[in-house]
Write an enzyme that holds these catalytic residues in place. Structure first.
Site, PDB file in Angstrom:
ATOM      1  CD  GLU A   1      32.714  20.516  75.017  1.00 30.48           C
ATOM      2  OE1 GLU A   1      31.753  20.104  74.321  1.00 30.48           O
ATOM      3  OE2 GLU A   1      33.594  21.252  74.572  1.00 30.48           O
TER       4      GLU A   1
ATOM      5  CD  GLU B   1      34.557  18.899  70.190  1.00 31.03           C
ATOM      6  OE1 GLU B   1      33.974  19.261  69.161  1.00 31.03           O
ATOM      7  OE2 GLU B   1      34.021  18.200  71.066  1.00 31.03           O
TER       8      GLU B   1
HETATM    9  C1  GLA Z   1      31.436  20.174  71.123  1.00 28.22           C
HETATM   10  C2  GLA Z   1      32.112  21.517  71.266  1.00 28.22           C
HETATM   11  C3  GLA Z   1      31.316  22.515  72.046  1.00 28.22           C
HETATM   12  C4  GLA Z   1      29.859  22.416  71.710  1.00 28.22           C
HETATM   13  C5  GLA Z   1      29.384  21.017  71.964  1.00 28.22           C
HETATM   14  C6  GLA Z   1      27.901  20.831  71.745  1.00 28.22           C
HETATM   15  O1  GLA Z   1      31.839  19.227  72.009  1.00 28.22           O
HETATM   16  O2  GLA Z   1      33.398  21.429  71.823  1.00 28.22           O
HETATM   17  O3  GLA Z   1      31.810  23.790  71.749  1.00 28.22           O
HETATM   18  O4  GLA Z   1      29.665  22.756  70.382  1.00 28.22           O
HETATM   19  O5  GLA Z   1      30.044  20.161  71.084  1.00 28.22           O
HETATM   20  O6  GLA Z   1      27.511  19.510  71.996  1.00 28.22           O
END
Ligand code: GLA
Ligand code: ZN
Length: 705
Positions: free
Chosen positions: A305, A151
């Site tokens: 995710e 991210e």
């Molecule tokens: C983000 C991060 C993950 C985790 C999630 C939790 O998307 O990439 O490492 O922290 O949030 O929702």
């Protein structure tokens, strides 16, 4: 580089480094992953201090063992580089790797994503570990994809970043006079004598020079992409696998169209706030984000995710109600994803995410509600392998442009209390969904590529504040060649340096639209106006409108400028019903060449967009509504299509609380999957009742490759 996949990926972020003292748990994880029907895990996202506990002391054996063990059981790996968070020794020895705030103070060590993306030391240290990972695992058969960092986002105001910014400006403007002109620095006497004088915007200093702030944002994207490239080069040293980096929901800090040029596959992390508002609305919003992510590269993407249940960083950690987990996974696939992955596989025991949803929770057994739903989802996705690689079908495009949004949100007027831009986007998106019209979201640069607009039937420009040089001409050609254009208020206002266009707005389109915006009125939250249609059979359409009321005047025939055959007086479909501008046009349609151009002057409620798009879809035979149903789809039903490999696939998903009945259009459609818990009633051969969160997937042969 193409990502080659033979099945839909199902799995997620797995952090075995948190469990190395518990070999039994690691072994049990393999059993549970198989029970959960997972075929892929992402490893290494935050593993730096376990991979390199001291500088240059690589400890990769634990990771190697886990990758081998997974692969022996048929589970593949997405391998991450660890640059999203760094070990303490690195920050202690090389403080320049930490970010500086906009007032120049250096941050302390801690959290994640707290690195300077310009720092040569940070680049060198990440490249060193990335190369070592590439050498050790880059040709391992389990490893399918590189996941660069995590991210990417945020800004750094350190001296190195400031210097890089000045160099970037030098390249862009060549001379300081050009910069001064383009940035309008004469305003408030902010003229620069040389590039060396320029500082990044700061709330402590220069924070109202719009063009500076806009260029800083562009620079942040440029520099982040440069950092991303440096990691990609490193992992490619011994490996020719494709790369991705995981993007975020509505993230405004980086221009994802630019960033995604660096990667082979777009992936993103989706955490909708289900059950907070109506799920139908949440599903629309999530669907639109999927469509944006897909449009970045115009090919299949990955849902990297999503939470298997509660999302602990949200205001309230809501459990996913039964069957929603599969519905969300399927929604990703229906919008063009080839994967449905979760964060996290095993719930961490301590620290910030110990209460975040996970496939394997602290109890640790397979007999949990979530595990059961994950396994069911895995089984469903396993049946859909033939869909991998097929392309989403879309006929419409919504303009979505980071530069324009950045500039618009910083514009100081016409409504500092909220422009409600995303709400407007969603109004259009909802109407398109209810018409069954597939849509891409594209930026101006993508639309100006040769041949792109020629394939589009319907182009929607909601608050297209900034028009880059030449965009107006591309749009005019699109309309003249038979395209349907919908533009709204607050479009074509400024150029790429956020300087207002002179001589009439929307810039370059006043003749195409047949209207010119003369003034724009901001409304307080408690105010509204009304848009009124012509009276037919004693009735007239009325729509409430809010926030901004643009006052268009018709431009009429301008033979000298444009040629009489092209432009006539627009048809005025709605007029303002109140205030001193009562009677002025508010919705117009102008025939131009073989296309038509609509102008909407105010932010109306959702019904207006549905009525407008229904009419357009019927007249031009667009979407399901124009070709099959003749009426809007029920609210909450999403119908999307993917095509390829000689098939067209259609997904029906119901996110409303009520069951909906759908009718398949003809015998050539064959049902390939449907939910197992519903009534399952096939009322006749072609209708079916789809319950809440239920779905129907069917296919028909199509000539296309
Ligand atoms: C983000 C991060 C993950 C985790 C999630 C939790 O998307 O990439 O490492 O922290 O949030 O929702
Ligand atoms: Zn920096």
């Amino acid at each position: 580089m193409e990502l080659k996949m033979d099945r839909i990926w199902h799995g997620g972020d797995y952090n075995p480094e948190q469990w190395l003292e518990f070999p039994d748990i690691l072994e049990e994880d393999i059993v549970l992953l198989k029970k959960a029907k997972c075929n892929i895990v992402t490893l290494g996202v935050f593993s730096w201090s376990m991979l390199e506990p001291q500088e240059g002391n690589w400890q990769f054996d634990w990771l190697g063992k886990i990758i081998d063990r997974l692969w022996a059981e048929g589970i593949s790996v997405i391998l991450a580089t660890p640059s999203g968070a760094r070990p303490k020794w690195l920050a202690d020895r090389y403080p320049q790797v930490l970010r500086c705030n906009e007032d120049g103070t250096r941050r302390f060590y801690g959290t994640r994503h707290n690195h300077c993306y310009t720092s040569p030391v940070y680049r060198e240290k990440t490249a060193a570990i990335d190369r070592a990972l590439s050498k050790r695992f880059g040709a391992h058969p389990a490893v399918k994809l590189w996941h660069i960092s995590n991210e990417l986002g945020g800004e750094c105001f350190c001296p190195l970043c400031q210097e890089a910014f000045r160099n970037w400006l030098r390249d862009r403007y060549q001379s300081i006079d050009v910069l001064n002109r383009r940035w309008s620095t004469v305003f408030w006497s902010h003229v620069y004598d040389s590039f060396d004088q320029i500082e990044a915007p700061s709330s402590n200093g220069e924070n109202q020079l719009h063009a500076l702030k806009l260029d800083w944002k562009r620079f942040v994207t440029h520099q982040t992409a440069d950092f991303l490239r440096s990691e990609i080069r490193a992992v490619r040293t011994y490996s020719n696998l494709p790369v991705t980096t995981n993007l975020m929901y509505y993230y405004r800090g980086l221009d994802y169209f630019k960033l995604s040029k660096e990667i082979d596959v777009v992936s993103w992390d989706t955490y909708p706030t289900w059950h907070k508002h109506s799920d139908a609305e949440t599903a629309l919003d999530n669907g639109m984000c999927h469509d944006l992510m897909r449009s970045l590269k115009g090919k299949p993407f990955l849902q990297m995710e999503s939470s298997p249940s509660a999302t602990n960083w949200q205001g309230v950690s809501k459990l996913k109600k039964p069957h929603l987990l599969a519905a969300q996974a399927l929604q990703a696939v229906a919008h063009g994803s080839d994967g449905a992955m979760y964060f996290q596989i095993r719930q961490s025991r301590g620290s910030a995410e110990k209460f975040h949803g996970a496939v394997i929770d602290h109890y640790g057994g397979a007999d949990t509600r979530v595990m059961h739903e994950v396994a069911q989802t895995g089984e469903l996705l396993a049946k859909l392998g033939e869909i991998v690689g097929t392309r989403a079908v879309s006929e419409a495009v919504i303009l979505y442009d980071w530069d324009s949004i950045w500039a618009m949100e910083d514009s100081q007027g016409p409504r500092n209390e909220g422009l409600h831009y995303t709400e407007l986007l969603l109004h259009f998106y909802r109407a398109l969904t209810r018409c069954g019209i597939g849509v891409d979201l594209k930026d101006e640069e993508s639309l100006m590529q040769p041949g792109v607009l020629a394939k589009v039937r319907l182009l929607i420009i909601p608050m297209g504040y900034m028009f880059r040089c030449g965009f107006d001409r591309a749009v005019e050609a699109f309309v003249r060649d038979g395209g349907i254009l919908i533009t709204t208020f607050w479009s074509g206002i400024v150029d790429e340096n956020d300087r207002c266009y002179l001589g009439g707005i929307p810039h370059g389109l006043t003749q195409v639209l047949g209207v010119r915006s003369s003034e724009i009125d901001g409304l307080y939250d408690w105010e509204h106006n009304v848009l009124v249609g012509r009276e037919t059979d004693g009735e007239r359409n009325e729509y409430e409108c809010r926030y901004l009321c643009d006052l268009p005047v018709t431009t009429g025939l301008d033979e000298a400028m444009t040629g009489a055959h092209l432009h006539g007086k627009p048809d005025i479909l709605l007029k303002y019903g109140k205030d001193f501008y009562q009677g002025m046009p508010a919705l117009t349609r102008n025939i131009c060449g073989s296309g038509e151009a609509w102008y909407l002057a105010s932010h109306a409620g959702e019904k207006l967009y549905e009525d407008m798009l229904l009419r357009i879809a019927q007249e031009h035979r667009l979407g399901l509504v124009g070709r099959e149903t003749g009426a809007l789809l029920p609210n909450g039903l999403q119908v999307t299509q993917r095509a390829g490999n000689g098939w067209c696939y259609r997904f029906y998903q119901n996110f409303s609380e009520e069951s909906v009945e759908v009718t398949l259009p003809g015998n050539e459609w064959e049902v390939i999957a449907t939910e197992q818990w519903g009534e399952g009633v096939m009322e006749d051969a072609h209708s079916r009742i789809i319950p809440q969160y239920g779905f129907l997937i069917c296919r028909k042969a199509s000539g296309e490759a």
